[in-house]
Motif scaffolding. Structure first.
Motif, PDB file in Angstrom:
ATOM      1  N   GLN A  61       2.411   6.738   3.708  1.00 17.55           N
ATOM      2  CA  GLN A  61       1.381   5.758   4.033  1.00 17.55           C
ATOM      3  C   GLN A  61       0.918   5.924   5.475  1.00 17.55           C
ATOM      4  O   GLN A  61      -0.281   5.846   5.773  1.00 17.55           O
ATOM      5  N   SER A  62       1.845   6.172   6.373  1.00 16.24           N
ATOM      6  CA  SER A  62       1.476   6.376   7.782  1.00 16.24           C
ATOM      7  C   SER A  62       0.592   7.605   7.935  1.00 16.24           C
ATOM      8  O   SER A  62      -0.393   7.595   8.689  1.00 16.24           O
ATOM      9  N   ARG A  63       0.925   8.671   7.216  1.00 17.53           N
ATOM     10  CA  ARG A  63       0.106   9.880   7.291  1.00 17.53           C
ATOM     11  C   ARG A  63      -1.290   9.619   6.746  1.00 17.53           C
ATOM     12  O   ARG A  63      -2.283  10.074   7.320  1.00 17.53           O
ATOM     13  N   TRP A  64      -1.373   8.899   5.637  1.00 18.12           N
ATOM     14  CA  TRP A  64      -2.682   8.594   5.054  1.00 18.12           C
ATOM     15  C   TRP A  64      -3.541   7.797   6.027  1.00 18.12           C
ATOM     16  O   TRP A  64      -4.719   8.111   6.251  1.00 18.12           O
ATOM     17  N   GLN A  65      -2.974   6.784   6.645  1.00 20.67           N
ATOM     18  CA  GLN A  65      -3.744   5.967   7.577  1.00 20.67           C
ATOM     19  C   GLN A  65      -4.202   6.776   8.778  1.00 20.67           C
ATOM     20  O   GLN A  65      -5.294   6.556   9.318  1.00 20.67           O
ATOM     21  N   ALA A  66      -3.381   7.753   9.192  1.00 21.67           N
ATOM     22  CA  ALA A  66      -3.739   8.569  10.350  1.00 21.67           C
ATOM     23  C   ALA A  66      -4.929   9.476  10.070  1.00 21.67           C
ATOM     24  O   ALA A  66      -5.599   9.933  11.006  1.00 21.67           O
ATOM     25  N   THR A  67      -5.230   9.751   8.797  1.00 20.82           N
ATOM     26  CA  THR A  67      -6.348  10.635   8.470  1.00 20.82           C
ATOM     27  C   THR A  67      -7.685   9.903   8.441  1.00 20.82           C
ATOM     28  O   THR A  67      -8.732  10.543   8.313  1.00 20.82           O
ATOM     29  N   GLN A  68      -7.639   8.583   8.512  1.00 21.34           N
ATOM     30  CA  GLN A  68      -8.879   7.826   8.397  1.00 21.34           C
ATOM     31  C   GLN A  68      -9.683   7.900   9.694  1.00 21.34           C
ATOM     32  O   GLN A  68      -9.245   7.453  10.740  1.00 21.34           O
ATOM     33  N   ARG A  69     -10.862   8.474   9.605  1.00 23.83           N
ATOM     34  CA  ARG A  69     -11.724   8.655  10.776  1.00 23.83           C
ATOM     35  C   ARG A  69     -13.157   8.304  10.403  1.00 23.83           C
ATOM     36  O   ARG A  69     -13.545   8.327   9.235  1.00 23.83           O
ATOM     37  N   GLU A 172      -8.099  17.025   4.283  1.00 19.23           N
ATOM     38  CA  GLU A 172      -6.826  16.523   4.788  1.00 19.23           C
ATOM     39  C   GLU A 172      -6.555  15.116   4.280  1.00 19.23           C
ATOM     40  O   GLU A 172      -5.425  14.786   3.875  1.00 19.23           O
ATOM     41  N   ALA A 173      -7.591  14.274   4.278  1.00 19.30           N
ATOM     42  CA  ALA A 173      -7.417  12.901   3.827  1.00 19.30           C
ATOM     43  C   ALA A 173      -7.103  12.852   2.339  1.00 19.30           C
ATOM     44  O   ALA A 173      -6.269  12.059   1.893  1.00 19.30           O
ATOM     45  N   ARG A 174      -7.766  13.685   1.542  1.00 20.04           N
ATOM     46  CA  ARG A 174      -7.484  13.701   0.109  1.00 20.04           C
ATOM     47  C   ARG A 174      -6.049  14.113  -0.160  1.00 20.04           C
ATOM     48  O   ARG A 174      -5.368  13.555  -1.021  1.00 20.04           O
ATOM     49  N   ARG A 175      -5.573  15.116   0.603  1.00 20.95           N
ATOM     50  CA  ARG A 175      -4.182  15.550   0.422  1.00 20.95           C
ATOM     51  C   ARG A 175      -3.212  14.436   0.822  1.00 20.95           C
ATOM     52  O   ARG A 175      -2.212  14.184   0.140  1.00 20.95           O
ATOM     53  N   ALA A 176      -3.513  13.779   1.939  1.00 17.95           N
ATOM     54  CA  ALA A 176      -2.640  12.694   2.390  1.00 17.95           C
ATOM     55  C   ALA A 176      -2.645  11.550   1.396  1.00 17.95           C
ATOM     56  O   ALA A 176      -1.603  10.916   1.152  1.00 17.95           O
ATOM     57  N   ARG A 177      -3.801  11.285   0.816  1.00 19.15           N
ATOM     58  CA  ARG A 177      -3.897  10.202  -0.152  1.00 19.15           C
ATOM     59  C   ARG A 177      -3.112  10.527  -1.423  1.00 19.15           C
ATOM     60  O   ARG A 177      -2.399   9.688  -1.961  1.00 19.15           O
ATOM     61  N   ARG A 178      -3.222  11.767  -1.885  1.00 19.63           N
ATOM     62  CA  ARG A 178      -2.463  12.161  -3.071  1.00 19.63           C
ATOM     63  C   ARG A 178      -0.955  12.071  -2.808  1.00 19.63           C
ATOM     64  O   ARG A 178      -0.187  11.648  -3.680  1.00 19.63           O
ATOM     65  N   LEU A 179      -0.552  12.481  -1.601  1.00 14.77           N
ATOM     66  CA  LEU A 179       0.865  12.393  -1.255  1.00 14.77           C
ATOM     67  C   LEU A 179       1.316  10.937  -1.234  1.00 14.77           C
ATOM     68  O   LEU A 179       2.376  10.582  -1.762  1.00 14.77           O
ATOM     69  N   ARG A 180       0.513  10.083  -0.599  1.00 15.89           N
ATOM     70  CA  ARG A 180       0.839   8.664  -0.530  1.00 15.89           C
ATOM     71  C   ARG A 180       0.944   8.059  -1.930  1.00 15.89           C
ATOM     72  O   ARG A 180       1.862   7.296  -2.235  1.00 15.89           O
ATOM     73  N   ASP A 181       0.010   8.410  -2.798  1.00 21.37           N
ATOM     74  CA  ASP A 181       0.017   7.825  -4.136  1.00 21.37           C
ATOM     75  C   ASP A 181       1.156   8.367  -4.987  1.00 21.37           C
ATOM     76  O   ASP A 181       1.698   7.664  -5.832  1.00 21.37           O
ATOM     77  N   ALA A 182       1.515   9.636  -4.752  1.00 18.53           N
ATOM     78  CA  ALA A 182       2.681  10.181  -5.449  1.00 18.53           C
ATOM     79  C   ALA A 182       3.946   9.452  -4.994  1.00 18.53           C
ATOM     80  O   ALA A 182       4.820   9.117  -5.802  1.00 18.53           O
ATOM     81  N   ALA A 183       4.041   9.183  -3.690  1.00 19.40           N
ATOM     82  CA  ALA A 183       5.186   8.450  -3.166  1.00 19.40           C
ATOM     83  C   ALA A 183       5.229   7.044  -3.748  1.00 19.40           C
ATOM     84  O   ALA A 183       6.300   6.522  -4.098  1.00 19.40           O
ATOM     85  N   TYR A 184       4.080   6.441  -3.878  1.00 22.83           N
ATOM     86  CA  TYR A 184       4.006   5.103  -4.447  1.00 22.83           C
ATOM     87  C   TYR A 184       4.458   5.108  -5.909  1.00 22.83           C
ATOM     88  O   TYR A 184       5.216   4.247  -6.362  1.00 22.83           O
ATOM     89  N   ALA A 185       3.996   6.127  -6.662  1.00 21.14           N
ATOM     90  CA  ALA A 185       4.373   6.227  -8.065  1.00 21.14           C
ATOM     91  C   ALA A 185       5.878   6.373  -8.219  1.00 21.14           C
ATOM     92  O   ALA A 185       6.497   5.745  -9.095  1.00 21.14           O
ATOM     93  N   LEU A 186       6.498   7.191  -7.360  1.00 24.08           N
ATOM     94  CA  LEU A 186       7.948   7.385  -7.421  1.00 24.08           C
ATOM     95  C   LEU A 186       8.689   6.075  -7.136  1.00 24.08           C
ATOM     96  O   LEU A 186       9.641   5.717  -7.833  1.00 24.08           O
ATOM     97  N   GLY A 231      -5.176   6.592  -4.570  1.00 23.05           N
ATOM     98  CA  GLY A 231      -5.401   5.844  -3.358  1.00 23.05           C
ATOM     99  C   GLY A 231      -6.717   5.137  -3.278  1.00 23.05           C
ATOM    100  O   GLY A 231      -7.470   5.061  -4.200  1.00 23.05           O
ATOM    101  N   LYS A 232      -7.014   4.608  -2.088  1.00 17.20           N
ATOM    102  CA  LYS A 232      -8.221   3.847  -1.901  1.00 17.20           C
ATOM    103  C   LYS A 232      -9.132   4.471  -0.889  1.00 17.20           C
ATOM    104  O   LYS A 232      -8.735   5.301  -0.138  1.00 17.20           O
ATOM    105  N   GLU A 233     -10.326   3.972  -0.888  1.00 20.77           N
ATOM    106  CA  GLU A 233     -11.284   4.571  -0.007  1.00 20.77           C
ATOM    107  C   GLU A 233     -11.703   3.632   1.104  1.00 20.77           C
ATOM    108  O   GLU A 233     -11.952   4.072   2.209  1.00 20.77           O
ATOM    109  N   ALA A 234     -11.840   2.357   0.842  1.00 27.71           N
ATOM    110  CA  ALA A 234     -12.320   1.456   1.873  1.00 27.71           C
ATOM    111  C   ALA A 234     -11.156   0.698   2.471  1.00 27.71           C
ATOM    112  O   ALA A 234     -10.345   0.154   1.764  1.00 27.71           O
TER     113      ALA A 234
END
Length: 257
Positions: A61-69, A172-186, A231-234
């Protein structure tokens, strides 16, 4: 499925951590829960590993938030259609849950719609609308506005498609989001198994309070159990983003930021 999830995952992570600690405390009971078929019994390693899944979710989640620009969509442009679509979706799924009580194939189709991840948001809505079209006469006679819900959900689908368009995100953001969502699913898969075992042992006792779901997490309904897959977009602010998921949901029933 469409999920509205809190932008700040901290309350959920804290809740999952509390649940994991309860599972460790009660492991002697939970390990003996009689899961069946393809659902194997819980193990001590699985309960210990739950903690690692929670930490993985926190880091992802931290990585995903860091990609938001860059500029983000105004929160007001997301909240209203997302909330409305979620309400209509829940109305229709309640209708089909009742209609298919004695229809295994219908139940299977509804389950598949509930299990749609964020990457399949529009696909899930399309499948739900197709189901509505097949049962149009019954919807017209339903007393809780199901026909109007189906019509409005169809009108909202194009807007929701634009809101979750992956093209608005960097690679980068799409990859981070997929990772975050995979972590969430687990994490949520582990949560569901632990809670199922706890309900078997403690469903009629006060001890079940230690396993009750976070209220904010279930505010959007039981569908929150479905795990998000894309993941989410907004997002809105540091602690209050608005997330659009097609889910767990369950999840799961299904929430990150």
């Amino acid at each position: 499925m469409l999920l509205l999830l809190p932008g700040d995952l901290a309350p959920q992570v804290a809740w999952l951590s509390r649940l994991q600690r309860a599972a460790q405390r009660d492991a002697a009971d939970l390990l003996r829960a009689p899961f069946a078929g393809d659902d194997p019994p819980l193990t001590r390693d699985e309960i210990r590993g739950f903690r690692d899944k929670i930490e993985f979710l926190r880091l992802a989640q931290s990585r995903w938030q860091a990609t938001q620009r860059g500029p983000r969509r105004a929160a007001t442009s997301v909240e209203q259609p997302a909330n409305e679509a979620g309400q209509h979706r829940r109305t229709l799924l309640r209708f089909f849950d009742l209609r298919f009580r004695s229809d295994p194939e219908g139940q299977r189709r509804v389950s598949l719609i509930r299990a749609r991840g964020d990457a399949e948001l529009i696909q899930g809505i399309s499948e739900l609308l197709a189901l509505c079209a097949e049962h149009g006469d019954a919807l017209q006679q339903a007393p809780r506005g199901e026909a109007d819900a189906a019509a409005r959900l169809g009108a909202l689908a194009p807007l929701l498609s634009r809101l979750v368009d992956d093209r608005t995100l960097s690679t980068e953001a799409r990859r981070a989001r997929r990772l975050r969502d995979a972590a969430y699913a687990l994490a949520m898969r582990a949560e569901r198994r632990v809670r199922a075992a706890a309900e078997y042992w403690y469903g009629d006792s006060d001890k079940m309070k230690d396993y009750e779901r976070l209220h904010a997490f279930t505010a959007a309904g039981d569908d929150a159990r479905a795990a998000p897959e894309q993941g989410k977009e907004a997002e809105r602010g540091a602690n209050g983003s608005v997330d659009i998921y097609a889910g767990y949901c369950a999840d799961a029933d299904a929430p990150p930021a």
